[in-house]
Design a protein around this motif. Sequence first.
Motif, PDB file in Angstrom:
ATOM      1  N   PRO A 169      -6.200  10.500  10.441  1.00  0.00           N
ATOM      2  CA  PRO A 169      -5.680  11.681   9.748  1.00  0.00           C
ATOM      3  C   PRO A 169      -5.545  11.430   8.245  1.00  0.00           C
ATOM      4  CG  PRO A 169      -4.397  11.199  11.712  1.00  0.00           C
ATOM      5  CD  PRO A 169      -5.309  10.040  11.519  1.00  0.00           C
ATOM      6  N   PRO A 170      -5.601  12.497   7.442  1.00  0.00           N
ATOM      7  CA  PRO A 170      -5.583  12.339   5.979  1.00  0.00           C
ATOM      8  C   PRO A 170      -4.293  11.741   5.438  1.00  0.00           C
ATOM      9  CG  PRO A 170      -5.436  14.661   6.617  1.00  0.00           C
ATOM     10  CD  PRO A 170      -5.783  13.896   7.848  1.00  0.00           C
ATOM     11  N   TYR A 171      -3.195  11.816   6.194  1.00  0.00           N
ATOM     12  CA  TYR A 171      -1.937  11.260   5.694  1.00  0.00           C
ATOM     13  C   TYR A 171      -1.839   9.753   5.919  1.00  0.00           C
ATOM     14  CZ  TYR A 171      -0.981  12.466  10.593  1.00  0.00           C
ATOM     15  OH  TYR A 171      -1.064  12.614  11.960  1.00  0.00           O
ATOM     16  N   ILE A 172      -2.811   9.154   6.612  1.00  0.00           N
ATOM     17  CA  ILE A 172      -2.822   7.697   6.786  1.00  0.00           C
ATOM     18  C   ILE A 172      -3.753   7.094   5.740  1.00  0.00           C
ATOM     19  CG2 ILE A 172      -3.464   5.785   8.316  1.00  0.00           C
ATOM     20  CD1 ILE A 172      -2.600   7.491  10.671  1.00  0.00           C
ATOM     21  N   LYS A 173      -3.180   6.338   4.824  1.00  0.00           N
ATOM     22  CA  LYS A 173      -3.936   5.764   3.706  1.00  0.00           C
ATOM     23  C   LYS A 173      -4.361   4.319   3.969  1.00  0.00           C
ATOM     24  CE  LYS A 173      -2.741   9.599   1.632  1.00  0.00           C
ATOM     25  NZ  LYS A 173      -3.669  10.739   1.641  1.00  0.00           N
ATOM     26  N   GLU A 174      -3.661   3.637   4.878  1.00  0.00           N
ATOM     27  CA  GLU A 174      -3.961   2.237   5.168  1.00  0.00           C
ATOM     28  C   GLU A 174      -5.224   2.128   6.014  1.00  0.00           C
ATOM     29  OE1 GLU A 174      -2.217  -0.660   4.426  1.00  0.00           O
ATOM     30  OE2 GLU A 174      -0.738   0.395   3.192  1.00  0.00           O
ATOM     31  N   LYS A 175      -6.006   1.084   5.783  1.00  0.00           N
ATOM     32  CA  LYS A 175      -7.187   0.826   6.602  1.00  0.00           C
ATOM     33  C   LYS A 175      -6.742   0.264   7.949  1.00  0.00           C
ATOM     34  CE  LYS A 175     -11.655  -1.568   6.529  1.00  0.00           C
ATOM     35  NZ  LYS A 175     -12.428  -0.384   6.861  1.00  0.00           N
ATOM     36  N   LEU A 176      -7.333   0.757   9.030  1.00  0.00           N
ATOM     37  CA  LEU A 176      -6.972   0.320  10.369  1.00  0.00           C
ATOM     38  C   LEU A 176      -7.671  -0.990  10.695  1.00  0.00           C
ATOM     39  CD1 LEU A 176      -5.445   1.070  12.972  1.00  0.00           C
ATOM     40  CD2 LEU A 176      -7.499   2.308  13.709  1.00  0.00           C
ATOM     41  N   ALA A 177      -6.885  -2.034  10.963  1.00  0.00           N
ATOM     42  CA  ALA A 177      -7.451  -3.363  11.199  1.00  0.00           C
ATOM     43  C   ALA A 177      -8.197  -3.430  12.520  1.00  0.00           C
ATOM     44  CB  ALA A 177      -6.336  -4.410  11.169  1.00  0.00           C
ATOM     45  N   ASP A 178      -7.675  -2.763  13.544  1.00  0.00           N
ATOM     46  CA  ASP A 178      -8.288  -2.781  14.875  1.00  0.00           C
ATOM     47  C   ASP A 178      -8.472  -1.345  15.327  1.00  0.00           C
ATOM     48  OD1 ASP A 178      -9.031  -3.050  17.510  1.00  0.00           O
ATOM     49  OD2 ASP A 178      -7.171  -4.018  18.180  1.00  0.00           O
ATOM     50  N   LYS A 179      -9.722  -0.887  15.419  1.00  0.00           N
ATOM     51  CA  LYS A 179      -9.962   0.527  15.734  1.00  0.00           C
ATOM     52  C   LYS A 179      -9.467   0.909  17.128  1.00  0.00           C
ATOM     53  CE  LYS A 179     -14.825   0.105  17.203  1.00  0.00           C
ATOM     54  NZ  LYS A 179     -16.205   0.537  16.889  1.00  0.00           N
ATOM     55  N   ASN A 180      -9.271  -0.080  18.005  1.00  0.00           N
ATOM     56  CA  ASN A 180      -8.748   0.220  19.335  1.00  0.00           C
ATOM     57  C   ASN A 180      -7.290   0.645  19.302  1.00  0.00           C
ATOM     58  OD1 ASN A 180     -11.085  -0.236  20.874  1.00  0.00           O
ATOM     59  ND2 ASN A 180     -10.761  -2.445  20.786  1.00  0.00           N
ATOM     60  N   ARG A 181      -6.598   0.420  18.192  1.00  0.00           N
ATOM     61  CA  ARG A 181      -5.205   0.863  18.090  1.00  0.00           C
ATOM     62  C   ARG A 181      -5.099   2.362  17.860  1.00  0.00           C
ATOM     63  NH1 ARG A 181      -1.634   0.798  19.216  1.00  0.00           N
ATOM     64  NH2 ARG A 181       0.155  -0.191  18.237  1.00  0.00           N
ATOM     65  N   TYR A 182      -6.246   3.021  17.607  1.00  0.00           N
ATOM     66  CA  TYR A 182      -6.265   4.484  17.551  1.00  0.00           C
ATOM     67  C   TYR A 182      -6.865   5.039  18.846  1.00  0.00           C
ATOM     68  CZ  TYR A 182      -6.374   9.082  15.251  1.00  0.00           C
ATOM     69  OH  TYR A 182      -6.161  10.409  14.913  1.00  0.00           O
ATOM     70  N   GLN A 183      -6.785   4.260  19.919  1.00  0.00           N
ATOM     71  CA  GLN A 183      -7.164   4.691  21.254  1.00  0.00           C
ATOM     72  C   GLN A 183      -6.002   4.416  22.200  1.00  0.00           C
ATOM     73  OE1 GLN A 183      -9.865   6.278  21.797  1.00  0.00           O
ATOM     74  NE2 GLN A 183     -11.675   5.332  20.871  1.00  0.00           N
ATOM     75  N   THR A 184      -5.842   5.265  23.201  1.00  0.00           N
ATOM     76  CA  THR A 184      -4.907   4.949  24.272  1.00  0.00           C
ATOM     77  C   THR A 184      -5.535   3.883  25.162  1.00  0.00           C
ATOM     78  OG1 THR A 184      -5.820   6.663  25.732  1.00  0.00           O
ATOM     79  CG2 THR A 184      -4.009   7.302  24.262  1.00  0.00           C
ATOM     80  N   VAL A 185      -4.705   3.164  25.915  1.00  0.00           N
ATOM     81  CA  VAL A 185      -5.232   2.099  26.776  1.00  0.00           C
ATOM     82  C   VAL A 185      -5.979   2.671  27.973  1.00  0.00           C
ATOM     83  CG1 VAL A 185      -3.498   0.432  26.064  1.00  0.00           C
ATOM     84  CG2 VAL A 185      -3.041   1.888  28.072  1.00  0.00           C
ATOM     85  N   TYR A 186      -5.828   3.984  28.226  1.00  0.00           N
ATOM     86  CA  TYR A 186      -6.517   4.610  29.358  1.00  0.00           C
ATOM     87  C   TYR A 186      -7.653   5.540  28.902  1.00  0.00           C
ATOM     88  CZ  TYR A 186      -2.673   7.734  28.050  1.00  0.00           C
ATOM     89  OH  TYR A 186      -1.765   8.487  27.337  1.00  0.00           O
ATOM     90  N   ALA A 187      -8.048   5.460  27.635  1.00  0.00           N
ATOM     91  CA  ALA A 187      -9.106   6.333  27.121  1.00  0.00           C
ATOM     92  C   ALA A 187     -10.414   6.086  27.858  1.00  0.00           C
ATOM     93  CB  ALA A 187      -9.291   6.109  25.625  1.00  0.00           C
ATOM     94  N   LYS A 188     -11.100   7.173  28.245  1.00  0.00           N
ATOM     95  CA  LYS A 188     -12.330   7.044  29.025  1.00  0.00           C
ATOM     96  C   LYS A 188     -13.478   7.898  28.480  1.00  0.00           C
ATOM     97  CE  LYS A 188     -10.260   5.902  33.528  1.00  0.00           C
ATOM     98  NZ  LYS A 188      -8.844   5.852  33.098  1.00  0.00           N
ATOM     99  N   GLU A 189     -13.299   9.211  28.506  1.00  0.00           N
ATOM    100  CA  GLU A 189     -14.405  10.125  28.194  1.00  0.00           C
ATOM    101  C   GLU A 189     -14.468  10.404  26.700  1.00  0.00           C
ATOM    102  OE1 GLU A 189     -15.987  14.615  29.254  1.00  0.00           O
ATOM    103  OE2 GLU A 189     -14.557  13.654  30.605  1.00  0.00           O
ATOM    104  N   GLU A 190     -15.584  10.011  26.079  1.00  0.00           N
ATOM    105  CA  GLU A 190     -15.719  10.157  24.628  1.00  0.00           C
ATOM    106  C   GLU A 190     -15.856  11.621  24.222  1.00  0.00           C
ATOM    107  OE1 GLU A 190     -18.053   6.112  23.381  1.00  0.00           O
ATOM    108  OE2 GLU A 190     -19.059   7.481  24.759  1.00  0.00           O
ATOM    109  N   GLY A 191     -15.212  11.971  23.090  1.00  0.00           N
ATOM    110  CA  GLY A 191     -15.353  13.339  22.616  1.00  0.00           C
ATOM    111  C   GLY A 191     -14.302  13.813  21.639  1.00  0.00           C
ATOM    112  N   SER A 192     -13.230  13.052  21.426  1.00  0.00           N
ATOM    113  CA  SER A 192     -12.163  13.504  20.539  1.00  0.00           C
ATOM    114  C   SER A 192     -12.417  13.078  19.097  1.00  0.00           C
ATOM    115  CB  SER A 192     -10.803  12.955  20.985  1.00  0.00           C
ATOM    116  OG  SER A 192     -10.248  13.749  22.012  1.00  0.00           O
ATOM    117  N   ALA A 193     -12.022  13.959  18.162  1.00  0.00           N
ATOM    118  CA  ALA A 193     -12.065  13.631  16.739  1.00  0.00           C
ATOM    119  C   ALA A 193     -10.716  13.154  16.240  1.00  0.00           C
ATOM    120  CB  ALA A 193     -12.518  14.854  15.937  1.00  0.00           C
TER     121      ALA A 193
END
Length: 359
Positions: A169-193
């Motif tokens: 989101p635009p209000y997050i200015k910090e670079k995300l070190a691990d992209k999996n931290r913007y996923q839930t642990v049960y994420a399965k079907e690709e398609g969300s922005a």
Amino acid sequence: MQTEETVVNERVATDLTTHDFWYDLPEERIAQTPTEPRDHSRLMVLNRATQTVEHRHFYEIIDYLRPADMLVVNSSKVIPARLIGVSAKSGAPEELLLLKELAGGEWETLVRPGKRAKVGATFVFGDCLTAEVVEVKEDGNRVVRFGYDKTRFRSFYEVLDAVGNMPLPPYIKEKLADKNRYQTVYAKEEGSAAAPTAGLHFTPELLDAIRKKGVGYGEVTLHVGLGTFRPVKVDKVEEHLMHAEHFSITSEVCEEINRRRAAGGRIISVGTTTCRVLESVSDESGKVHPMSGNTRIFIYPGYHFKAIDALITNFHLPESTLLMLVSALAGKDFIMDAYAEAVRENYRFFSFGDAMFIE
């Protein structure tokens, strides 16, 4: 299963204005990085019956769940939808944000800057992906057709993993070190922005403990679009037009929800996206039905909830449709007072922030 139905709820007349959902938030309260471990974020518990507030940690959510209850989550997976590349003609920088997959593998996108993105323009991303603009829509979005080496990559999503970036989101200015931290642990079907962020607090261990307690667990899918972050631009709340988002729920999950609720258990929605699915597929009696389609359901104070009994959610932006949804469930005054208390108590807000349990 019914297919490709677009669900729109009846509007409720209200005197509420968008500005009624404004609150002051110091910028330093906007979480820039996720809490580690995931379930150590804070948890504000709102009891609607007693109108009381408790301050806990998310791993203590299990204390509020009963064996007869059922958790329902959104298992949609965020795709690396932000593409940074160059114009094939001039070499000038260009950025594409994937919004929605269309028929034939084309995508609706947001292009910045848009002035170079005329029909026929081509952009290059890394050494493995190209995009050609095939249509300019009325709202300025571009429909593009992607090209890549199919002998090198098995699917378009594999290419995205190689060259795409997480669409924070635009209000997050910090670079995300691990992209999996913007996923839930049960994420399965690709398609969300964007991530269904209420679920970011769960760990596999916490979910296992919840299941061992006897609590049910079910998954739905709603692909979160960037409309989630679009501001409400009308003054009268009921005049806002919700963006459509694709969802699905299976007969197996519906049967378990209906069985648990008939036995006296509570249906606890993990996130506003899950809530929108369940309320979209519920009849007046509260039974949910299997369906796949799109929903434009808009939930704001005055709405009668049929499918959910409680909600786990994050703290939402001022004047947002998500703040209106939680206000519909808990009552606007109770929610706005709780948000003011969260600011005073130094809670962390928005996508990587703390959680709220409304029971």
